[in-house]
Design an enzyme around this catalytic site. Structure first.
Site, PDB file in Angstrom:
ATOM      1  N   GLY A  16      -1.523   5.627   0.270  1.00  0.00           N
ATOM      2  CA  GLY A  16      -2.781   6.297   0.609  1.00  0.00           C
ATOM      3  C   GLY A  16      -3.490   6.750  -0.656  1.00  0.00           C
ATOM      4  N   ARG A  77      -1.136  -1.118   1.253  1.00  0.00           N
ATOM      5  CA  ARG A  77       0.282  -1.080   1.614  1.00  0.00           C
ATOM      6  C   ARG A  77       0.722  -2.541   1.694  1.00  0.00           C
ATOM      7  NH1 ARG A  77       0.738   4.569   2.920  1.00  0.00           N
ATOM      8  NH2 ARG A  77      -1.200   5.301   3.794  1.00  0.00           N
ATOM      9  N   ASP A 108       5.590   8.785  -2.182  1.00  0.00           N
ATOM     10  CA  ASP A 108       7.033   8.517  -2.241  1.00  0.00           C
ATOM     11  C   ASP A 108       7.374   7.054  -1.963  1.00  0.00           C
ATOM     12  OD1 ASP A 108       6.281   8.854   0.383  1.00  0.00           O
ATOM     13  OD2 ASP A 108       8.055  10.001   0.970  1.00  0.00           O
ATOM     14  N   THR A 131      -0.766  11.671  -4.413  1.00  0.00           N
ATOM     15  CA  THR A 131      -0.803  11.814  -2.952  1.00  0.00           C
ATOM     16  C   THR A 131      -1.372  13.190  -2.610  1.00  0.00           C
ATOM     17  OG1 THR A 131       0.541  12.072  -0.953  1.00  0.00           O
ATOM     18  CG2 THR A 131       1.667  12.459  -3.014  1.00  0.00           C
ATOM     19  N   ASP A 133      -0.512  14.848  -0.129  1.00  0.00           N
ATOM     20  CA  ASP A 133       0.467  15.588   0.680  1.00  0.00           C
ATOM     21  C   ASP A 133       1.311  16.591  -0.098  1.00  0.00           C
ATOM     22  OD1 ASP A 133      -0.356  14.245   2.903  1.00  0.00           O
ATOM     23  OD2 ASP A 133       1.176  12.678   2.741  1.00  0.00           O
ATOM     24  N   ASP A 135       4.140  16.164  -1.355  1.00  0.00           N
ATOM     25  CA  ASP A 135       5.510  16.114  -0.846  1.00  0.00           C
ATOM     26  C   ASP A 135       6.488  15.445  -1.815  1.00  0.00           C
ATOM     27  OD1 ASP A 135       4.400  13.630  -0.593  1.00  0.00           O
ATOM     28  OD2 ASP A 135       5.084  13.261   1.447  1.00  0.00           O
ATOM     29  N   ARG A 177       1.712  14.616   7.540  1.00  0.00           N
ATOM     30  CA  ARG A 177       2.604  14.095   8.600  1.00  0.00           C
ATOM     31  C   ARG A 177       3.975  14.748   8.541  1.00  0.00           C
ATOM     32  NH1 ARG A 177       0.659   8.965   7.452  1.00  0.00           N
ATOM     33  NH2 ARG A 177       2.376   8.690   6.015  1.00  0.00           N
TER      34      ARG A 177
HETATM   35  P1  ATP Z   1       1.309   8.161   1.015  1.00  0.00           P
HETATM   36  O1  ATP Z   1       2.104   9.381   0.588  1.00  0.00           O
HETATM   37  O2  ATP Z   1      -0.142   8.376   0.858  1.00  0.00           O
HETATM   38  O3  ATP Z   1       1.704   7.600   2.357  1.00  0.00           O
HETATM   39  P2  ATP Z   1       3.023   6.179  -0.175  1.00  0.00           P
HETATM   40  O4  ATP Z   1       3.116   5.665  -1.554  1.00  0.00           O
HETATM   41  O5  ATP Z   1       4.187   6.988   0.332  1.00  0.00           O
HETATM   42  O6  ATP Z   1       1.662   7.004  -0.063  1.00  0.00           O
HETATM   43  P3  ATP Z   1       3.753   3.964   1.539  1.00  0.00           P
HETATM   44  O7  ATP Z   1       2.939   3.196   2.505  1.00  0.00           O
HETATM   45  O8  ATP Z   1       4.969   4.632   2.030  1.00  0.00           O
HETATM   46  O9  ATP Z   1       2.739   4.979   0.830  1.00  0.00           O
HETATM   47  O10 ATP Z   1       4.208   2.976   0.359  1.00  0.00           O
HETATM   48  C1  ATP Z   1       3.252   2.191  -0.354  1.00  0.00           C
HETATM   49  C2  ATP Z   1       3.814   0.837  -0.639  1.00  0.00           C
HETATM   50  O11 ATP Z   1       4.988   0.967  -1.466  1.00  0.00           O
HETATM   51  C3  ATP Z   1       4.310   0.061   0.583  1.00  0.00           C
HETATM   52  O12 ATP Z   1       3.261  -0.598   1.266  1.00  0.00           O
HETATM   53  C4  ATP Z   1       5.270  -0.943  -0.060  1.00  0.00           C
HETATM   54  O13 ATP Z   1       4.567  -2.011  -0.633  1.00  0.00           O
HETATM   55  C5  ATP Z   1       5.891  -0.093  -1.183  1.00  0.00           C
HETATM   56  N1  ATP Z   1       7.162   0.434  -0.698  1.00  0.00           N
HETATM   57  C6  ATP Z   1       7.383   1.540   0.049  1.00  0.00           C
HETATM   58  N2  ATP Z   1       8.698   1.670   0.353  1.00  0.00           N
HETATM   59  C7  ATP Z   1       9.312   0.610  -0.201  1.00  0.00           C
HETATM   60  C8  ATP Z   1      10.667   0.145  -0.222  1.00  0.00           C
HETATM   61  N3  ATP Z   1      11.665   0.812   0.389  1.00  0.00           N
HETATM   62  N4  ATP Z   1      10.926  -1.004  -0.890  1.00  0.00           N
HETATM   63  C9  ATP Z   1       9.940  -1.679  -1.523  1.00  0.00           C
HETATM   64  N5  ATP Z   1       8.649  -1.306  -1.518  1.00  0.00           N
HETATM   65  C10 ATP Z   1       8.339  -0.191  -0.877  1.00  0.00           C
END
Ligand code: ATP
Length: 328
Positions: A16, A77, A108, A131, A133, A135, A177
């Protein structure tokens, strides 16, 4: 770790978006130029790494982006990056550009991806906490959190005007969330009657009692802040339940939603993003890999990514205590 020779750094934003990502990219790229490195922008997060959407950056790309919300590199994503085949394609593309280090700005999930990629391919990488959040452990605040809270408070102030004019009870849903940081910060900052967060269960009966007490104290408006992942349900569900106890109340629900992700970053987020962007490049040059750069007590701290993503960030009990005192 003994520093490897780094000449070309790729930077990406993933997950995000959050206000201040542009400021972080600018700082990473400017710091890279300062240290004589070539800098590459990887568009649309890991998806762009897999699809070779990668461009060599010059200073024109980062002119006038510090103050802009969103991320000019775009974010995405990527389901394919979760697969070993996807990560292999991403690695091959980095190799073809000669990119020998990475800065990943995201939440994360994005940092989890960076950690896996480092384990598999050993490309020096550093994460930055991008982020709204808040978090992630390993930093007091994440890039974008302060702006999101300010945006939420500005919106709630406006809701307060109409709530007061009509003696209404508003349930305002804010983002978060799995974490109540925005709810607590915006709730204290907007004099909320109650704050409902994912980390704690609030009984509807207790909430109703509180609202009744406030009504006796002749409070002309009541605003209840609900984090979207609240244990007691969404703002609408809670409002519906409360209505069954207080049928004569004029109850409205507002969901702030993606409004909270956008907008020009606050001065705090600009400063945080700028400092962390420089810290990312300097960390890589010093051989700090597979870590997240964060700010704790106004000092740069490098935390292993596995720790930053796994440790549940504690809520500040003092914030909860203050919120409780001020809402009674
Ligand atoms: P937000 O906190 O805004 O949700 P985020 O970085 O946590 O941001 P995610 O959608 O969880 O958002 O992760 C972003 C991208 O990171 C995923 O679409 C994927 O490409 C990669 N990613 C997340 N988890 C994994 C994993 N376990 N293994 C490999 N790639 C991952």
């Amino acid at each position: 770790m003994t520093p490897k020779t780094i000449k070309k750094i790729g930077v990406l934003t993933s997950g995000g978006d959050s206000p201040g990502m542009n400021a972080a990219i600018r700082a990473v790229v400017r710091a890279g130029f300062y240290y004589g490195l070539e800098m590459y922008g990887i568009y649309r997060g890991y998806e762009g790494m897999i699809q070779d959407d990668i461009k060599k950056l010059d200073s024109r790309y980062i002119t006038h982006i510090l103050e802009r919300g969103g991320t000019f590199l775009k974010s995405a994503r990527s389901a394919e990056f979760r697969t070993p085949e996807g990560r292999k394609k991403a690695f091959d593309n980095l190799q073809s550009h000669g990119i020998d280090a990475l800065v990943v700005i995201g939440g994360d999930g994005s940092l989890t991806g960076a950690h896996l990629f480092f384990e598999e391919y050993g490309i020096p990488s550093i994460g930055l906490p991008g982020t709204i959040d808040n978090d992630l452990s390993g930093t007091d605040l994440t890039i974008g959190f302060d702006t999101a809270c300010n945006t939420a408070i500005e919106a709630i102030d406006k809701i307060r005007d109409t709530a007061t004019s009509h003696d209404r009870l508003f349930f305002v849903e804010v983002m978060g969330r799995d974490a109540g940081f925005i709810a607590i910060n915006a709730g204290i900052g907007s004099a909320a009657a109650a704050i409902l967060i994912p980390e704690r269960k609030t009984s509807i009966e207790a909430l109703v009692d509180k609202l009744k007490t406030r009504s006796k104290a002749k409070k002309s408006s009541n605003i209840v802040i609900v984090a979207e992942g609240g244990q007691s349900g969404s703002a609408q569900q809670i409002a519906d339940e409360v209505k069954t106890f207080l049928p004569h109340y004029d109850i409205k629900v507002t969901i702030l939603g993606h409004l909270q992700r956008g907008g020009s970053p606050t001065s705090f987020d600009r400063l945080l993003a700028s400092k962390l962007g420089v810290a990312a490049v300097e960390g890589l040059l010093q051989g700090k890999y597979d870590v997240m750069a964060g700010m704790i007590n106004n000092k740069i701290v490098y935390t292993p990514i596995v720790k930053a993503i796994v440790d549940d960030k504690e809520l500040d009990e003092e914030d909860l205590r203050v919120a409780n005192i001020l809402s009674t």
